[in-house]
Design a protein around this motif. Structure first.
Motif, PDB file in Angstrom:
ATOM      1  N   PHE A 160     -11.447  29.185  72.353  1.00  0.00           N
ATOM      2  CA  PHE A 160     -12.399  28.040  72.220  1.00  0.00           C
ATOM      3  C   PHE A 160     -13.590  28.360  71.639  1.00  0.00           C
ATOM      4  O   PHE A 160     -14.070  29.508  71.602  1.00  0.00           O
ATOM      5  CB  PHE A 160     -12.636  27.661  73.781  1.00  0.00           C
ATOM      6  CG  PHE A 160     -11.486  27.368  74.593  1.00  0.00           C
ATOM      7  CD1 PHE A 160     -10.792  25.995  74.458  1.00  0.00           C
ATOM      8  CD2 PHE A 160     -10.829  28.226  75.064  1.00  0.00           C
ATOM      9  CE1 PHE A 160      -9.566  25.639  75.121  1.00  0.00           C
ATOM     10  CE2 PHE A 160      -9.591  27.875  75.886  1.00  0.00           C
ATOM     11  CZ  PHE A 160      -9.031  26.680  75.900  1.00  0.00           C
ATOM     12  N   LYS A 161     -14.017  27.338  70.857  1.00  0.00           N
ATOM     13  CA  LYS A 161     -15.644  27.431  70.384  1.00  0.00           C
ATOM     14  C   LYS A 161     -16.665  27.258  71.507  1.00  0.00           C
ATOM     15  O   LYS A 161     -16.621  26.366  72.312  1.00  0.00           O
ATOM     16  CB  LYS A 161     -15.940  26.244  69.279  1.00  0.00           C
ATOM     17  CG  LYS A 161     -17.145  26.091  68.749  1.00  0.00           C
ATOM     18  CD  LYS A 161     -17.406  25.070  67.895  1.00  0.00           C
ATOM     19  CE  LYS A 161     -16.326  24.989  66.861  1.00  0.00           C
ATOM     20  NZ  LYS A 161     -16.769  23.672  65.931  1.00  0.00           N
ATOM     21  N   GLY A 162     -17.427  28.276  71.526  1.00  0.00           N
ATOM     22  CA  GLY A 162     -18.550  28.389  72.678  1.00  0.00           C
ATOM     23  C   GLY A 162     -19.800  27.761  72.560  1.00  0.00           C
ATOM     24  O   GLY A 162     -19.687  26.636  71.601  1.00  0.00           O
ATOM     25  N   ASP A 163     -20.934  28.341  72.567  1.00  0.00           N
ATOM     26  CA  ASP A 163     -22.063  27.470  72.331  1.00  0.00           C
ATOM     27  C   ASP A 163     -22.298  27.668  70.951  1.00  0.00           C
ATOM     28  O   ASP A 163     -22.336  28.377  70.141  1.00  0.00           O
ATOM     29  CB  ASP A 163     -23.193  28.543  72.914  1.00  0.00           C
ATOM     30  CG  ASP A 163     -24.557  27.926  72.310  1.00  0.00           C
ATOM     31  OD1 ASP A 163     -24.741  26.729  72.760  1.00  0.00           O
ATOM     32  OD2 ASP A 163     -25.272  28.815  71.674  1.00  0.00           O
TER      33      ASP A 163
ATOM     34  N   LYS B 206     -22.702  26.748  80.076  1.00  0.00           N
ATOM     35  CA  LYS B 206     -22.303  25.151  79.736  1.00  0.00           C
ATOM     36  C   LYS B 206     -20.974  25.195  78.987  1.00  0.00           C
ATOM     37  O   LYS B 206     -20.054  24.218  79.151  1.00  0.00           O
ATOM     38  CB  LYS B 206     -23.224  24.361  79.241  1.00  0.00           C
ATOM     39  CG  LYS B 206     -24.510  24.116  80.127  1.00  0.00           C
ATOM     40  CD  LYS B 206     -25.677  23.412  79.506  1.00  0.00           C
ATOM     41  CE  LYS B 206     -26.779  23.375  80.434  1.00  0.00           C
ATOM     42  NZ  LYS B 206     -28.162  22.920  79.617  1.00  0.00           N
ATOM     43  N   ALA B 207     -21.096  25.966  77.766  1.00  0.00           N
ATOM     44  CA  ALA B 207     -20.101  25.959  76.935  1.00  0.00           C
ATOM     45  C   ALA B 207     -18.719  26.436  77.645  1.00  0.00           C
ATOM     46  O   ALA B 207     -17.483  26.041  77.388  1.00  0.00           O
ATOM     47  CB  ALA B 207     -19.914  26.724  75.641  1.00  0.00           C
ATOM     48  N   ILE B 208     -18.748  27.265  78.473  1.00  0.00           N
ATOM     49  CA  ILE B 208     -17.759  27.911  79.220  1.00  0.00           C
ATOM     50  C   ILE B 208     -16.941  26.868  80.077  1.00  0.00           C
ATOM     51  O   ILE B 208     -15.819  26.550  80.324  1.00  0.00           O
ATOM     52  CB  ILE B 208     -17.955  29.247  80.045  1.00  0.00           C
ATOM     53  CG1 ILE B 208     -18.111  30.413  79.048  1.00  0.00           C
ATOM     54  CG2 ILE B 208     -16.727  29.657  81.022  1.00  0.00           C
ATOM     55  CD1 ILE B 208     -18.711  31.505  79.916  1.00  0.00           C
ATOM     56  N   ARG B 209     -17.861  26.146  80.959  1.00  0.00           N
ATOM     57  CA  ARG B 209     -17.401  25.193  81.688  1.00  0.00           C
ATOM     58  C   ARG B 209     -16.826  23.878  81.098  1.00  0.00           C
ATOM     59  O   ARG B 209     -15.946  23.358  81.538  1.00  0.00           O
ATOM     60  CB  ARG B 209     -18.656  24.407  82.661  1.00  0.00           C
ATOM     61  CG  ARG B 209     -18.350  23.741  83.743  1.00  0.00           C
ATOM     62  CD  ARG B 209     -17.337  24.263  84.765  1.00  0.00           C
ATOM     63  NE  ARG B 209     -17.052  23.302  86.006  1.00  0.00           N
ATOM     64  CZ  ARG B 209     -15.594  23.122  85.999  1.00  0.00           C
ATOM     65  NH1 ARG B 209     -14.821  23.838  85.523  1.00  0.00           N
ATOM     66  NH2 ARG B 209     -15.410  22.250  86.948  1.00  0.00           N
TER      67      ARG B 209
ATOM     68  N   LYS C  39      -7.978  34.022  78.108  1.00  0.00           N
ATOM     69  CA  LYS C  39      -8.259  33.060  77.085  1.00  0.00           C
ATOM     70  C   LYS C  39      -9.650  33.671  76.611  1.00  0.00           C
ATOM     71  O   LYS C  39     -10.292  34.551  77.124  1.00  0.00           O
ATOM     72  CB  LYS C  39      -8.871  31.706  77.724  1.00  0.00           C
ATOM     73  CG  LYS C  39      -7.535  31.009  78.258  1.00  0.00           C
ATOM     74  CD  LYS C  39      -7.811  29.677  78.749  1.00  0.00           C
ATOM     75  CE  LYS C  39      -6.642  28.928  79.442  1.00  0.00           C
ATOM     76  NZ  LYS C  39      -6.970  27.530  79.950  1.00  0.00           N
ATOM     77  N   ALA C  40     -10.357  33.457  75.460  1.00  0.00           N
ATOM     78  CA  ALA C  40     -11.320  33.688  74.801  1.00  0.00           C
ATOM     79  C   ALA C  40     -12.187  32.643  74.225  1.00  0.00           C
ATOM     80  O   ALA C  40     -11.756  31.472  73.858  1.00  0.00           O
ATOM     81  CB  ALA C  40     -11.097  34.393  73.502  1.00  0.00           C
ATOM     82  N   ILE C  41     -13.592  32.817  74.591  1.00  0.00           N
ATOM     83  CA  ILE C  41     -14.594  31.779  73.977  1.00  0.00           C
ATOM     84  C   ILE C  41     -15.489  32.534  73.213  1.00  0.00           C
ATOM     85  O   ILE C  41     -16.070  33.557  73.392  1.00  0.00           O
ATOM     86  CB  ILE C  41     -15.407  31.139  75.309  1.00  0.00           C
ATOM     87  CG1 ILE C  41     -16.178  29.659  74.665  1.00  0.00           C
ATOM     88  CG2 ILE C  41     -15.975  31.830  76.062  1.00  0.00           C
ATOM     89  CD1 ILE C  41     -16.411  28.688  75.827  1.00  0.00           C
ATOM     90  N   ILE C  42     -15.761  31.827  71.883  1.00  0.00           N
ATOM     91  CA  ILE C  42     -16.546  32.582  70.992  1.00  0.00           C
ATOM     92  C   ILE C  42     -17.878  31.932  70.700  1.00  0.00           C
ATOM     93  O   ILE C  42     -17.747  30.667  70.197  1.00  0.00           O
ATOM     94  CB  ILE C  42     -15.820  32.736  69.608  1.00  0.00           C
ATOM     95  CG1 ILE C  42     -14.531  33.434  69.786  1.00  0.00           C
ATOM     96  CG2 ILE C  42     -16.472  33.908  68.574  1.00  0.00           C
ATOM     97  CD1 ILE C  42     -13.378  33.709  68.696  1.00  0.00           C
ATOM     98  N   HIS C  43     -18.921  32.467  70.828  1.00  0.00           N
ATOM     99  CA  HIS C  43     -20.285  31.773  70.899  1.00  0.00           C
ATOM    100  C   HIS C  43     -20.917  32.028  69.172  1.00  0.00           C
ATOM    101  O   HIS C  43     -20.639  33.126  68.921  1.00  0.00           O
ATOM    102  CB  HIS C  43     -21.049  32.023  71.855  1.00  0.00           C
ATOM    103  CG  HIS C  43     -20.660  32.120  73.371  1.00  0.00           C
ATOM    104  ND1 HIS C  43     -20.592  30.862  73.902  1.00  0.00           N
ATOM    105  CD2 HIS C  43     -20.348  32.990  73.987  1.00  0.00           C
ATOM    106  CE1 HIS C  43     -20.221  30.995  75.122  1.00  0.00           C
ATOM    107  NE2 HIS C  43     -20.004  32.501  75.115  1.00  0.00           N
TER     108      HIS C  43
END
Length: 250
Positions: free
Chosen positions: A197-200, A243-246, A147-151
């Protein structure tokens, strides 16, 4: 009655055991991701991981900080970029931990937005989006189930000018990247559901509001500027990421 109680206790323990989150995170970024807040300080990825380890339901977090100073999305492109192999080398090792969820945490854009200096800068908002998409799509393809999360990138002062030239024009361009990221993440919800996912999204405004407290004052060609977080700032930023990851990877 006693046997029912024992069965219930066993099921509760089993549920807790299987609901524990184990993460393997590769952090991709520039000097803000790579750098330390000060002497003997820690970079934001370390603070993000420390935050995650304190959260209920998180059993273990492995990570690699692949951030590289001065890098742009151009530098991270697979095949032609300088740094993509840093991410894959780290991911190859972490991907072997099959009981961990492999996650790519990405924060790029600051150097792309510069007027001149970093590789490929200035990068248009259209090319920025295309570059991020190329990077993320290749990572998802190489690592099934990842998975990827982009801040969102963070604010910098409008007189930022070290070896590279940013200034007000750069900051304005940086802010055009944010809608592009949000649109890209929306597209991935259709093409790669449950993987991007959208991160911070909060650190930009927070760092702008508290610049004197959270940034290192640096001497530049147009006076003292704010670009890199200090020791307190790296902790604050890391916790925003954590927090964004969690929130997105329960």
């Amino acid at each position: 009655m006693k046997s029912k109680t024992l069965v219930a206790a066993f099921l509760l323990l089993a549920f807790n055991a299987f609901s524990q989150t184990k993460l393997s995170i590769v952090f991709i970024g520039n000097s803000i991701t790579q750098g330390k807040g000060g002497d003997n300080g820690f970079p934001p990825p370390t603070h993000a991981v420390n935050y995650l380890k304190e959260q209920k339901g998180v059993d273990d977090v492995l990570f690699a900080n692949a951030g590289r100073s001065g890098s742009t999305t151009v530098d991270w492109l697979p095949g032609t970029g300088k740094y993509f192999t840093l991410a894959t080398t780290a991911a190859d090792s972490l991907f072997l931990q099959k009981d961990h969820q492999l996650l790519f945490s990405i924060k790029l854009g600051t150097n792309d937005s510069a007027i001149e200096g970093p590789n490929g800068a200035p990068v248009s908002k259209e090319n920025y989006k295309k570059n991020v998409q190329t990077i993320v799509s290749e990572l998802l393809k190489r690592y099934p189930g990842s998975k990827a999360i982009i801040h969102h990138p963070i604010w910098y002062s409008t007189n930022t000018y070290n070896r590279s030239k940013y200034l007000a024009e750069g900051l304005e361009r940086l802010q055009t990247y944010i809608p592009e990221l949000d649109a890209l993440i929306g597209e991935y919800k259709v093409t790669e559901p449950g993987r991007v996912f959208k991160g911070d999204t909060k650190a930009f405004k927070y760092f702008k509001k508290h610049a004197a407290r959270l940034f290192k004052p640096e001497n530049g060609q147009q006076g003292v500027f704010y670009l890199h977080p200090n020791a307190e700032g790296t902790k604050v930023l890391g916790e925003f990421w954590g927090k964004a990851i969690r929130k997105n990877i329960p």
